[in-house]
Design a protein around this motif. Structure first.
Motif, short mmCIF file in Angstrom:
data_model
loop_
_atom_site.label_atom_id
_atom_site.label_comp_id
_atom_site.label_asym_id
_atom_site.label_seq_id
_atom_site.Cartn_x
_atom_site.Cartn_y
_atom_site.Cartn_z
N LEU A 523 0.82 -1.20 0.00
CA LEU A 523 0.00 0.00 0.00
C LEU A 523 0.87 1.26 0.00
O LEU A 523 0.58 2.23 -0.72
N LYS A 524 1.94 1.22 0.78
CA LYS A 524 2.82 2.39 0.85
C LYS A 524 3.48 2.67 -0.49
O LYS A 524 3.61 3.83 -0.91
N ASN A 525 3.88 1.61 -1.19
CA ASN A 525 4.50 1.79 -2.51
C ASN A 525 3.53 2.43 -3.49
O ASN A 525 3.94 3.20 -4.37
N SER A 526 2.24 2.11 -3.36
CA SER A 526 1.25 2.70 -4.27
C SER A 526 1.00 4.16 -3.97
O SER A 526 0.33 4.85 -4.75
N MET A 527 1.51 4.66 -2.82
CA MET A 527 1.35 6.07 -2.47
C MET A 527 2.51 6.94 -2.96
O MET A 527 2.52 8.15 -2.71
N TYR A 656 -0.70 18.67 2.11
CA TYR A 656 0.69 18.30 2.36
C TYR A 656 1.26 17.82 1.02
O TYR A 656 1.14 16.63 0.66
N PRO A 657 1.87 18.75 0.24
CA PRO A 657 2.30 18.40 -1.12
C PRO A 657 3.26 17.22 -1.18
O PRO A 657 3.21 16.42 -2.11
N VAL A 658 4.18 17.13 -0.21
CA VAL A 658 5.13 16.01 -0.17
C VAL A 658 4.64 15.03 0.89
O VAL A 658 4.45 15.41 2.05
N TRP A 659 4.43 13.77 0.48
CA TRP A 659 3.92 12.79 1.47
C TRP A 659 4.49 11.40 1.21
O TRP A 659 5.25 10.87 2.01
N ASP A 660 4.11 10.75 0.12
CA ASP A 660 4.58 9.41 -0.26
C ASP A 660 4.22 8.36 0.78
O ASP A 660 4.94 7.36 0.93
#
Length: 724
Positions: A523-527, A656-660
């Motif tokens: 899931l994190k990789n898809s973000m 929050y423009p930068v998140w990932d």
């Protein structure tokens, strides 16, 4: 705008204000320098019932008799000039596993001849010449047909048979690729030319109508609601009060019964007799036969009666768990006259919703707007890929119903050849059990409330600190593309620092939120490359003439995007509230690196008005041109007072423009201003005294209900927006 929802929201703020200004009676109540406070994990309970009964009786009757002697145009002949037919052509593979096709057309007499000669018959003969064919022509399926005159006078209606043409054709002698055809030619309307001639006649007309309706409706509703959460109350009991609630779980059980019964009888009679001395158009008694009557004078009788009863019972239960955060401050405003006309309430609700999106136009924000119906939408250029729900809901209900219908109708028009008799008598009994569930409401929740004893600062202010941690909280991430849901355990925490200075009349609420750290690797990789947006709902009700500003510019019904500061102040420039969204609060951190947020404030409701109270203690209402706001207000001083008021509701979207998919730490701050103490207090050592709870004023009920209902309302609102 829904006036009932608006009334509820404003009344909720007022209920909140009463609670906030009342010294707390929950848990162990303490006092420091004139400020009472308490904190505990508390379950609020609220129950109630509502019933309604009404009945209706309508009895109307009308009768009119007229007689006319003189010339009248009687119908002497008919001629059919045209007709309308519906042609339905249906074709499919005869063994039923192939494609189907169907088309419908309307034709008149001329186009019907063309259809039969040039389309229908060639199809049949072609198949007869080349394939094995079987043909069957039938006339059945009676269809109700309207008879209309060219003068648009209604002639009546009758039944005519439709023509059905069936045939089967096949490609070869082995019967492969057989097709079944059904063509229906259905008469719809006949147009008739009427010939008339004037005669001396006598017309006797009686018109009688009776309408009798009776019925009742009864409704009952009972509910029992509980909500558990971390509750903090801080107040001086006079000028300032804060009420915080961090949700954990809620439960609402309800039962409702609806019974309705109605019966009716309607009778309509138009009895017309026409007599004439002319033997050519009358019988031996001088009566003119019906076929000579003008169409609008044909006698007719319409009567129907019926009875319907409906009984509905439902038993339901709504369960939820959530990390929603709510803070409400009530304060007597910064003024030299601490009366009700300087009273204000401000509240904010943070449902902890997380929106993961791809910034399509690279402007560092999720572009949102209000459409024409007032719904919040986002620009499709920003692709919302995931929505995170730190909550779960389960709605289950059991419904039983019993419906009976008895209906009889008679339509009799002898001159038009119409006699319809309809009888319906049925009873429908059933039951239904429904469970709607999102997430697991029964999942074990690991939460930790935190509290730090208050301290007095050198300037005389007092600082309170508390917070709540939700550890490994199951967050539901909804994929907008394939509608799948992934559950990810996430650590979410909220910290609050509240500093109050009774001498200067200032208070600040600093919040620190930690959220957004996804643990599931896939899931994190898809973000990757996705930004994050969260939002809060802010509501303000103040009884005073105020001016709202953003970044030093006046605002009305909207707040510009990229706003960093929102303030509301009185007409004499006395400050009331500041919401700091920029400056040092513009920054957030991820893995020790600092980035800037981008904030949009979208105004949902903006109302202002004026109300004058007389020297009585009657209940008044705030009013505006488009809405009225049901507000209970009593003038304690019993004198005529004119109050200005403002109510606004804002959606604050923090981007929050930068998140990932990484963990975010952010700390916006809110400031409020209230009536300071008239006499400055002496600087003394901090004293903390335990106050017996039985000596404190009773806490006003209603806060628990507000939290429960607000949470349900926000959940419904946001899930509906998710579909959009």
């Amino acid at each position: 705008m829904n006036k009932q929802k608006l009334t509820f929201l404003i009344l909720s703020l007022v209920i909140f204000s009463v609670v906030s200004l009342t010294p707390p009676s929950v848990g162990e109540t303490n006092e420091i320098n004139g400020i009472y406070y308490s904190h505990e994990v508390k379950t609020f309970s609220e129950s109630g019932s509502y019933s309604y009964f009404d009945y209706m009786i309508v009895d109307e009757e009308y009768k009119e008799t007229t007689m006319y002697t003189g010339p009248l145009d009687l119908v002497t002949g008919y001629e059919l000039v045209n007709a309308i037919y519906l042609i339905v052509d249906y074709r499919y593979y005869s063994w039923g596993n192939g494609s189907e096709s169907e088309f419908k057309i309307l034709v008149n007499n001329e186009t019907m001849v063309d259809y039969v000669n040039n389309k229908l018959m060639p199809r049949i003969w072609a198949r007869s010449a080349n394939y094995n064919v079987s043909l069957n022509v039938t006339s059945d399926l009676p269809n109700e047909v309207l008879f209309l005159s060219t003068e648009k006078e209604y002639l009546g209606q009758s039944f005519m048979n439709s023509t059905l043409i069936e045939f089967i054709d096949s490609v070869d002698e082995y019967g492969l690729f057989k097709f079944y055809h059904l063509i229906a030619i259905i008469p719809v309307a006949m147009f008739i030319q009427i010939t008339t001639e004037t005669f001396q006649v006598t017309v006797n007309s009686t018109f009688y109508a009776r309408n009798l309706i009776g019925g009742y409706v009864a409704y009952g509703f009972e509910y029992n609601a509980t909500m558990t959460g971390y509750n903090v109350i801080i107040t001086d009991g006079t000028n300032i009060g804060l009420n915080y609630f961090g949700c954990i779980k809620s439960n609402i059980e309800y039962a409702e019964v609806l019974k309705m019964e109605v019966g009716f009888f309607r009778f309509y009679l138009n009895n017309v007799t026409i007599t004439s001395d002319d033997p050519e158009f009358s019988d031996y008694g001088g009566n003119v036969p019906y076929n000579y009557y003008p169409r609008n004078m044909l006698p007719k009788l319409i009567a129907d009666q019926g009875h319907q009863s409906f009984e509905f019972t439902a038993y339901g239960r709504i369960q939820s768990r959530s990390t929603a955060q709510a803070v409400v401050q009530a304060f007597v405003s910064r003024s030299t006259n601490a009366t009700i006309d300087h009273f204000a309430v401000w509240g904010t609700l943070n449902p902890s919703r997380m929106i993961a999106y791809y910034d399509g136009n690279y402007n560092n924000q999720l572009d949102v707007y209000l459409d024409d119906s007032g719904d919040v939408k986002h620009d499709p250029i920003d692709w919302v890929k995931y929505i995170g729900f730190p909550e779960a809901h389960k709605n289950e209900y059991f419904v039983t119903y019993n419906i009976t219908n008895n209906y009889t109708s008679i339509v009799y028009a002898p001159g038009a050849g119409i006699y319809n008799n309809i009888n319906i008598n049925n009873t429908e009994v059933g039951e239904k059990y429904v469970v709607e569930e999102i997430g697991d409401v029964d999942a074990e929740i690991n939460y930790t409330p935190r509290w730090t004893d208050p301290v007095e600062n050198d300037d005389g202010s007092v600082t309170f600190s508390w917070g709540i941690d939700y550890n490994d909280y199951p967050v539901l991430w909804y994929n907008t593309s394939d509608t799948t849901v992934t559950t990810d355990p996430m650590d979410i925490s909220y910290d609050y620092t509240y500093t109050v200075n009774l001498d200067t009349g200032e208070a600040s609420l600093a919040t620190t939120s930690i959220f957004g750290g996804i643990t599931d690797t896939t899931l994190k990789n898809s973000m990757n490359d996705l930004s994050l947006a969260t939002y809060q709902v802010s509501e303000m009700l103040t009884v005073e003439d105020v001016t709202a500003k953003t970044d030093e510019e006046g605002i009305g019904s909207s707040v510009p995007a990229t706003t960093t500061e929102v303030s509301i102040e009185y007409s004499d420039d006395t400050a009331l509230i500041d919401i700091s969204l920029g400056g040092s609060k513009l920054e957030y951190s991820i893995d020790g690196s600092t980035y800037n947020t981008n904030t949009t404030v979208l105004n949902l409701v903006y109302l202002t008005g004026q109300k004058t109270f007389s020297n009585s203690t009657e209940i008044g209402e705030f009013e505006s041109e488009s809405d009225d706001i049901g507000q209970v207000m009593t003038d304690s001083e019993k004198q005529e007072t004119t109050l200005n008021w403002l109510y606004r509701k804002d959606l604050i979207i923090i981007n929050y423009p930068v998140w990932d998919g990484k963990e975010i730490t952010h700390d916006p701050e809110f400031k409020t201003y209230f009536e300071p103490n008239p006499q400055p207090t002496e600087q003394t050592e901090p004293t903390e005294t335990t106050v017996p709870t039985d000596t404190q004023p009773t806490n006003t009920p209603g806060f628990g209900a507000f939290i429960v209902i607000s949470t349900v309302f926000m959940t419904t609102f946001l899930f509906r927006k998710r579909k959009n």
